[in-house]
Scaffold this motif. Structure first.
Motif, short mmCIF file in Angstrom:
data_model
loop_
_atom_site.label_atom_id
_atom_site.label_comp_id
_atom_site.label_asym_id
_atom_site.label_seq_id
_atom_site.Cartn_x
_atom_site.Cartn_y
_atom_site.Cartn_z
N GLY A 42 58.28 42.35 101.06
CA GLY A 42 57.02 41.86 101.61
C GLY A 42 55.82 42.73 101.32
N ASP A 43 55.99 44.03 101.29
CA ASP A 43 54.90 44.95 101.00
C ASP A 43 54.53 44.81 99.52
OD1 ASP A 43 53.18 47.03 100.51
OD2 ASP A 43 54.42 48.57 101.43
N PRO A 44 53.29 44.44 99.17
CA PRO A 44 52.92 44.28 97.77
C PRO A 44 53.10 45.55 96.94
CG PRO A 44 51.22 43.37 99.20
CD PRO A 44 52.19 44.10 100.09
N GLU A 45 53.03 46.73 97.60
CA GLU A 45 53.17 47.98 96.87
C GLU A 45 54.62 48.23 96.45
OE1 GLU A 45 51.36 51.23 98.88
OE2 GLU A 45 49.35 50.40 98.69
N LEU A 46 55.55 47.45 97.01
CA LEU A 46 56.96 47.58 96.60
C LEU A 46 57.31 46.60 95.48
CD1 LEU A 46 58.76 48.08 100.04
CD2 LEU A 46 58.11 49.81 98.35
N LEU A 47 56.35 45.84 95.02
CA LEU A 47 56.57 44.94 93.89
C LEU A 47 56.71 45.77 92.62
CD1 LEU A 47 56.55 41.78 93.66
CD2 LEU A 47 54.23 42.01 92.77
N ALA A 60 64.66 48.42 102.06
CA ALA A 60 63.42 48.66 102.78
C ALA A 60 63.69 48.97 104.25
CB ALA A 60 62.50 47.45 102.67
N ALA A 61 64.65 48.25 104.84
CA ALA A 61 64.95 48.44 106.26
C ALA A 61 65.53 49.82 106.53
CB ALA A 61 65.93 47.36 106.72
N THR A 113 70.85 48.92 114.29
CA THR A 113 69.39 48.83 114.25
C THR A 113 69.01 47.49 113.63
OG1 THR A 113 69.21 51.21 113.92
CG2 THR A 113 67.25 49.90 113.47
N ILE A 114 68.13 46.79 114.28
CA ILE A 114 67.61 45.52 113.76
C ILE A 114 66.19 45.79 113.25
CG2 ILE A 114 67.08 43.11 114.27
CD1 ILE A 114 68.89 43.65 116.87
N VAL A 115 65.96 45.56 111.96
CA VAL A 115 64.63 45.76 111.38
C VAL A 115 64.05 44.38 111.08
CG1 VAL A 115 63.26 46.84 109.57
CG2 VAL A 115 65.34 47.98 110.41
N GLU A 116 63.01 44.06 111.81
CA GLU A 116 62.35 42.75 111.68
C GLU A 116 61.13 42.89 110.78
OE1 GLU A 116 60.13 39.54 114.69
OE2 GLU A 116 61.00 41.41 115.46
N ASN A 117 60.97 41.95 109.83
CA ASN A 117 59.84 41.97 108.89
C ASN A 117 59.74 43.32 108.17
OD1 ASN A 117 58.95 39.33 109.59
ND2 ASN A 117 57.95 40.15 111.41
N ALA A 118 60.84 43.75 107.60
CA ALA A 118 60.91 45.07 106.96
C ALA A 118 59.79 45.25 105.94
CB ALA A 118 62.26 45.25 106.28
N SER A 119 59.09 46.38 106.03
CA SER A 119 58.04 46.85 105.11
C SER A 119 56.70 46.16 105.32
CB SER A 119 58.45 46.68 103.64
OG SER A 119 58.17 45.38 103.14
N ARG A 120 56.63 45.16 106.18
CA ARG A 120 55.38 44.43 106.36
C ARG A 120 54.53 45.05 107.47
NH1 ARG A 120 57.42 38.12 105.81
NH2 ARG A 120 59.04 38.53 104.25
N LEU A 135 48.55 37.87 94.10
CA LEU A 135 48.55 38.58 92.82
C LEU A 135 48.77 37.65 91.62
CD1 LEU A 135 50.70 41.67 93.90
CD2 LEU A 135 48.22 41.53 93.71
N ALA A 136 49.14 36.42 91.86
CA ALA A 136 49.34 35.47 90.76
C ALA A 136 47.99 35.11 90.14
CB ALA A 136 50.04 34.21 91.27
N ARG A 137 48.01 34.64 88.90
CA ARG A 137 46.78 34.20 88.25
C ARG A 137 46.11 33.10 89.07
NH1 ARG A 137 45.99 31.79 83.86
NH2 ARG A 137 47.84 30.49 84.00
N ARG A 138 44.79 33.12 89.14
CA ARG A 138 44.05 32.14 89.93
C ARG A 138 44.33 30.72 89.45
NH1 ARG A 138 42.99 34.34 94.58
NH2 ARG A 138 41.88 36.30 94.41
N GLU A 139 44.57 30.58 88.13
CA GLU A 139 44.78 29.24 87.59
C GLU A 139 46.21 28.74 87.77
OE1 GLU A 139 41.74 31.60 85.33
OE2 GLU A 139 43.84 31.88 85.86
N ALA A 140 47.09 29.61 88.22
CA ALA A 140 48.51 29.23 88.32
C ALA A 140 48.72 28.17 89.40
CB ALA A 140 49.37 30.46 88.62
N LEU A 141 49.66 27.28 89.13
CA LEU A 141 50.08 26.29 90.13
C LEU A 141 51.08 26.97 91.06
CD1 LEU A 141 50.21 23.34 91.15
CD2 LEU A 141 52.03 22.95 89.47
#
Length: 460
Positions: A226-231, A335-336, A407-414, A258-264
């Protein structure tokens, strides 16, 4: 976003600058690069401004600003470096119908002028809404160093060639032509001058016109947790090239941005025990767009090779004769566990780790629960919310201690990530507090809690 970025058409249109000192000169140096009709109103204009006026580059009115000076002006600048005089400019120019910028006065300005990287006709504008001018200058310097000085020449020649390139079909085919020109053919030809660039464009167009229609390609891409920096860099490049992005429900808006503006952009999200797009429909959609010649990115949360139904999509692509490649991503378990400062494996504790999914109960029920129930074992369990009580019973039936750390990690990295500490005994109750996607880390507590427990055991 309080300031909407636009590029104003200034050819032949009036722009007013009120003031004749250093601030006015700084604005004029930029405005003189445009095709605007520039008027300066100043009682004591600097010698440099007077020279520009004598050269016919602008019109100088040698007096204080008066009502009507900004009539028909698109924009006006207050550049007196005097609060009272600039306030007067704002009042008079706004009454004449112009949008007004006061130099170094963000609060009173009706628009701002961004930092600019100029490769005319390619212009990159950088704005921070006045929050960080130094950062804007740093970004400008970085871009100046990266963008070739030849970029403007390539763009100018490319503009004259656009009608010729209309013989190519719109969409992916035409984008490939222009991509090859700007990425490879154009920069190489530019070393031999403008005539060589035009010749190279003719040759390149002929090549693309004669080329047989080719099918597209599919990148099966991991979007990470989920974290864009981990892409990954490879995933980022795939999104840059994508004509079509077909994504899961858990892919975050920040990554889709981050996708091209013209992308579907197509959402084919599945929700456990909720609304879903049938896998067969997803397979057909991917194949359909690839056969039209599109570069398709099938974007999956986490890593596509971990509970991503990857094989089914690959089989569909192979059956259709469509080329594909896999771009791995960071899986949610990684990530968790990083979030709680632990390792999935540790010497003297566990030499292996299990990745399980509680969504497919048929496969889930067949696990070796007796082995997992042994002390020190670790598992990352995806989509286990509804199976939590069943899993608790199965593990305890095979001898797992009720006090086993979980341990339950919810929405990891977000940004909305939450960590829930639990034990096997409290797992089902803890899971009722979880709303978002979660990874259950069986056998692991957050590092601080784990260290504290070890210290207590040593003391005993």
């Amino acid at each position: 976003m309080n300031h909407f970025p636009i590029f104003l058409a200034l050819e032949g249109r009036r722009v007013l600058v009120a003031g004749g000192g250093d601030a006015a000169i700084a604005k004029l140096r930029l405005l003189l690069k445009t095709t605007a009709r520039i008027t300066v109103v100043a009682e004591n204009a600097s010698p440099e401004i007077r020279q520009w006026a004598e050269a016919g580059k602008l019109t100088l009115i040698d007096r204080a600003q008066e009502p009507g000076d900004a009539l028909c002006c698109v924009v006006a600048y207050g550049a007196h470096e005097d609060v009272a005089l600039d306030a007067r400019t704002l009042r008079l120019a706004a009454a004449d119908g112009a949008l007004v910028n006061l130099v170094d006065n963000l609060e009173k300005s009706q628009f701002i002028t961004p930092a600019i990287v100029d490769r005319d006709p390619v212009v990159v504008a950088i704005g921070t809404e006045g929050a960080a001018p130094v950062l804007a200058r740093k970004i400008k310097a970085d871009l100046e160093a990266k963008l070739s000085a030849q970029l403007g020449v390539l763009a100018r020649i490319g503009k004259t060639f656009r009608k010729a390139a209309d013989v190519l079909p719109m969409g992916a085919v035409r984008r490939r032509f222009w991509g090859e020109y700007y990425d490879m053919v154009g920069p190489r030809a530019a070393q031999d001058g403008e005539a060589a660039i035009r010749d190279a464009l003719d040759t390149l167009l002929d090549k693309h016109v004669r080329a047989e229609a080719r099918e597209g390609h599919v990148d099966l891409v991991g979007a990470g947790p989920g974290d864009p920096e981990l892409l990954t860099l490879k995933a980022r490049k795939a999104l840059d090239k994508a004509d079509v992005v077909i994504h899961d429900r858990l892919v975050t808006p920040e990554i889709l941005e981050l996708a091209r503006r013209e992308a579907l952009i197509l959402d084919v999200g599945k929700e456990g025990f909720g609304p879903s797009t049938a896998q067969s429909d997803i397979d057909a959609l991917i194949v359909e767009h690839a056969r039209k010649g599109a570069h398709v990115v099938r974007l999956k949360a986490g890593d596509p090779t971990v509970f991503g139904r990857l094989d089914e999509e690959i089989e569909a692509l192979d059956a259709a004769g469509v080329s594909w490649s896999i771009v791995p991503g960071i899986t949610a378990a990684s990530a968790a566990v990083a979030t709680i400062g632990q390792s999935l494996t540790k010497r003297s504790r566990n030499a292996s780790v299990r990745f399980l999914t509680g969504h497919d109960m048929k496969g889930f029920a067949d696990q070796d629960w007796a082995a997992l129930a042994q002390p020190g074992e670790v598992a990352a369990i995806y989509m286990g919310k509804r199976a939590a009580r069943w899993m608790q019973g199965r593990l305890m039936m095979h001898g797992a201690a009720a006090a086993t750390d979980i341990t339950i990690v919810e929405n990891a990295s977000r940004a909305d990530q939450r960590i829930h500490a639990a034990t096997l005994a409290t797992l089902p109750d803890r899971m009722t507090q979880v709303d978002g996607p979660a990874v259950i880390l069986f056998g692991l507590a957050p590092r601080a809690a784990s260290i504290a427990l070890s210290e207590r055991e040593i003391a005993l």
